[in-house]
Scaffold this active site. Structure first.
Site, PDB file in Angstrom:
ATOM      1  CB  SER A 150       1.990  -1.818   1.896  1.00 43.67           C
ATOM      2  OG  SER A 150       1.160  -1.196   0.468  1.00 43.67           O
ATOM      3  CE1 TYR A 163       3.242   2.976   4.088  1.00 47.84           C
ATOM      4  CE2 TYR A 163       3.028   1.572   1.817  1.00 47.84           C
ATOM      5  CZ  TYR A 163       2.527   2.107   3.207  1.00 47.84           C
ATOM      6  OH  TYR A 163       1.629   1.111   3.658  1.00 47.84           O
TER       7      TYR A 163
HETATM    8  P1  NAD Z   1      -2.708   3.797  11.245  1.00 40.35           P
HETATM    9  O1  NAD Z   1      -2.199   5.110  11.364  1.00 40.35           O
HETATM   10  O2  NAD Z   1      -4.322   3.852  11.693  1.00 40.35           O
HETATM   11  O3  NAD Z   1      -2.167   3.042  12.326  1.00 40.35           O
HETATM   12  C1  NAD Z   1      -0.643   2.901  12.595  1.00 40.35           C
HETATM   13  C2  NAD Z   1      -0.403   2.625  13.914  1.00 40.35           C
HETATM   14  O4  NAD Z   1       0.972   2.543  14.181  1.00 40.35           O
HETATM   15  C3  NAD Z   1      -0.982   3.194  15.128  1.00 40.35           C
HETATM   16  O5  NAD Z   1      -1.198   2.609  16.157  1.00 40.35           O
HETATM   17  C4  NAD Z   1       0.155   4.133  15.293  1.00 40.35           C
HETATM   18  O6  NAD Z   1       0.331   4.751  16.838  1.00 40.35           O
HETATM   19  C5  NAD Z   1       1.288   3.151  15.268  1.00 40.35           C
HETATM   20  N1  NAD Z   1       2.733   3.738  15.013  1.00 40.35           N
HETATM   21  C6  NAD Z   1       2.931   4.813  14.254  1.00 40.35           C
HETATM   22  N2  NAD Z   1       4.217   5.291  14.655  1.00 40.35           N
HETATM   23  C7  NAD Z   1       4.850   4.442  15.368  1.00 40.35           C
HETATM   24  C8  NAD Z   1       5.885   4.487  16.211  1.00 40.35           C
HETATM   25  N3  NAD Z   1       7.106   5.074  15.747  1.00 40.35           N
HETATM   26  N4  NAD Z   1       6.022   3.522  17.331  1.00 40.35           N
HETATM   27  C9  NAD Z   1       4.853   2.824  17.638  1.00 40.35           C
HETATM   28  N5  NAD Z   1       3.752   2.826  16.928  1.00 40.35           N
HETATM   29  C10 NAD Z   1       3.715   3.601  15.843  1.00 40.35           C
HETATM   30  O7  NAD Z   1      -2.197   2.952   9.974  1.00 40.35           O
HETATM   31  P2  NAD Z   1      -2.774   1.745   9.183  1.00 40.35           P
HETATM   32  O8  NAD Z   1      -3.512   2.048   8.120  1.00 40.35           O
HETATM   33  O9  NAD Z   1      -3.619   0.808  10.256  1.00 40.35           O
HETATM   34  O10 NAD Z   1      -1.316   1.158   8.916  1.00 40.35           O
HETATM   35  C11 NAD Z   1      -1.153  -0.092   9.658  1.00 40.35           C
HETATM   36  C12 NAD Z   1       0.041  -0.941   8.582  1.00 40.35           C
HETATM   37  O11 NAD Z   1      -0.672  -1.352   7.463  1.00 40.35           O
HETATM   38  C13 NAD Z   1       1.168   0.069   8.332  1.00 40.35           C
HETATM   39  O12 NAD Z   1       2.308  -0.670   8.251  1.00 40.35           O
HETATM   40  C14 NAD Z   1       0.796   0.482   7.025  1.00 40.35           C
HETATM   41  O13 NAD Z   1       2.068   0.722   6.135  1.00 40.35           O
HETATM   42  C15 NAD Z   1      -0.042  -0.906   6.479  1.00 40.35           C
HETATM   43  N6  NAD Z   1      -0.780  -0.725   5.403  1.00 40.35           N
HETATM   44  C16 NAD Z   1      -1.855   0.135   5.348  1.00 40.35           C
HETATM   45  C17 NAD Z   1      -2.647   0.311   4.251  1.00 40.35           C
HETATM   46  C18 NAD Z   1      -3.870   1.127   4.243  1.00 40.35           C
HETATM   47  O14 NAD Z   1      -4.567   1.329   3.067  1.00 40.35           O
HETATM   48  N7  NAD Z   1      -4.184   1.930   5.445  1.00 40.35           N
HETATM   49  C19 NAD Z   1      -2.355  -0.349   3.271  1.00 40.35           C
HETATM   50  C20 NAD Z   1      -1.319  -1.249   3.075  1.00 40.35           C
HETATM   51  C21 NAD Z   1      -0.651  -1.302   4.251  1.00 40.35           C
END
Ligand code: NAD
Length: 268
Positions: A150, A163
């Site tokens: 991130s 985080y």
């Molecule tokens: P999201 O909530 O849409 O998706 C998260 C996914 O992880 C889902 O499929 C969920 O079922 C799965 N998950 C959660 N806990 C789990 C567990 N214990 N075991 C297996 N699967 C699990 O979130 P997102 O925004 O798509 O985030 C995805 C990644 O990107 C994360 O690592 C997040 O930190 C990172 N990220 C997101 C953003 C943002 O702005 N959305 C920015 C930077 C980084």
């Protein structure tokens, strides 16, 4: 199979994308499938919807897909998932460590069990998948490990201690994995997105709307205005295109980078 699918960039490769039932992971899984990779999906959600999702991706892109429900906070379940991928597809060529959760609170009010869960899911799970995927990649002398860090792997934000610690840790793991394999065909890199409008971020939009008495649209704009100079969300499709680049021959010497796609967030 559709003849347009012949000789795609990732034909014959298998990608495992953790947390791919939603958001960024799903976007990256779709982009890799579009290039011909078979996909092992993982993540939580309604069983019927998940089955529909991976069946549809397989049909849309003419690839094989499968799903494993490992909880990424549980090492034994991660090991079972990696065995499942090996049994089903003969191993994992592209590993995308994407599963992640968020919790916002000041350090002194941060629930210790949330700290442990965030470190386990956002950081330690990537150690386990990586250690289990590497021997097969090294044997083939080809592999791609892509860690969804991130912008919070590069800079901090108040309220996000666990985080930010986990994501900085993931950038560190990325560098060491890249170095240890620098003499091989296995690369490891991190992607550092800014705000992407997924369920993880919509929750923060909802919290802000409630706190500041804003409607959904105004809360989204306020969130962007605070951190992301472009004023626009990054999309899962854009992140998927970056993952495909890392997997392409042009990515052969991209090793150990933390590549932000953040609308200018970290440039400030
Ligand atoms: P999201 O909530 O849409 O998706 C998260 C996914 O992880 C889902 O499929 C969920 O079922 C799965 N998950 C959660 N806990 C789990 C567990 N214990 N075991 C297996 N699967 C699990 O979130 P997102 O925004 O798509 O985030 C995805 C990644 O990107 C994360 O690592 C997040 O930190 C990172 N990220 C997101 C953003 C943002 O702005 N959305 C920015 C930077 C980084």
């Amino acid at each position: 199979m559709n003849s347009n699918f012949a000789s795609r960039l990732l034909s014959g490769k298998t990608a495992l994308v953790t947390g791919s039932t939603s958001g960024i992971g799903l976007g990256i899984a779709r982009s890799l499938a579009e290039q011909g990779a078979n996909i092992v999906f993982n993540g939580f959600g309604d069983a019927q919807q998940i089955e529909k999702l991976y069946t549809e991706v397989g049909a849309e892109f003419g690839v094989q897909t499968a799903y494993h429900n490992a909880d990424m906070s549980k090492p034994a379940e991660i090991e079972a998932m990696m065995r499942f991928a090996a049994d089903k597809f003969g191993g994992v060529d592209i590993l995308v460590n994407n599963a992640g959760i968020q919790h916002v609170a000041t350090v002194e009010q941060f629930p210790p069990e949330k700290w442990d869960a965030i470190l386990a899911i956002n950081l330690t799970s990537a150690f386990h998948t990586t250690r289990l995927a590497l021997p097969g990649m090294q044997q083939k002398n080809w592999g791609r490990i892509i860690n969804l860090a991130s912008v919070h792997g590069l800079v901090g934000s108040a309220g996000k201690s666990a985080y930010v610690a986990a994501k900085h840790g993931l950038v560190g793991l990325t560098k060491v994995t890249a170095l240890e394999n620098a003499h091989t065909g296995v690369t490891c890199n991190a992607i550092c997105p800014g705000w992407v409008l997924t369920p993880l971020v919509q929750k923060q939009v909802d919290d802000r709307a409630a706190r500041e008495g804003l409607d959904n649209d105004a809360a989204r704009k306020a969130l962007l205005a605070e951190k992301q100079p472009s004023g626009e969300f990054v999309t899962p499709e854009e992140l998927g295109a970056l993952a495909v680049f890392f997997c392409s021959p042009a990515g052969n010497q991209v090793r150990g980078v933390a590549w932000n796609m953040d609308g200018g967030w970290a440039a400030q």
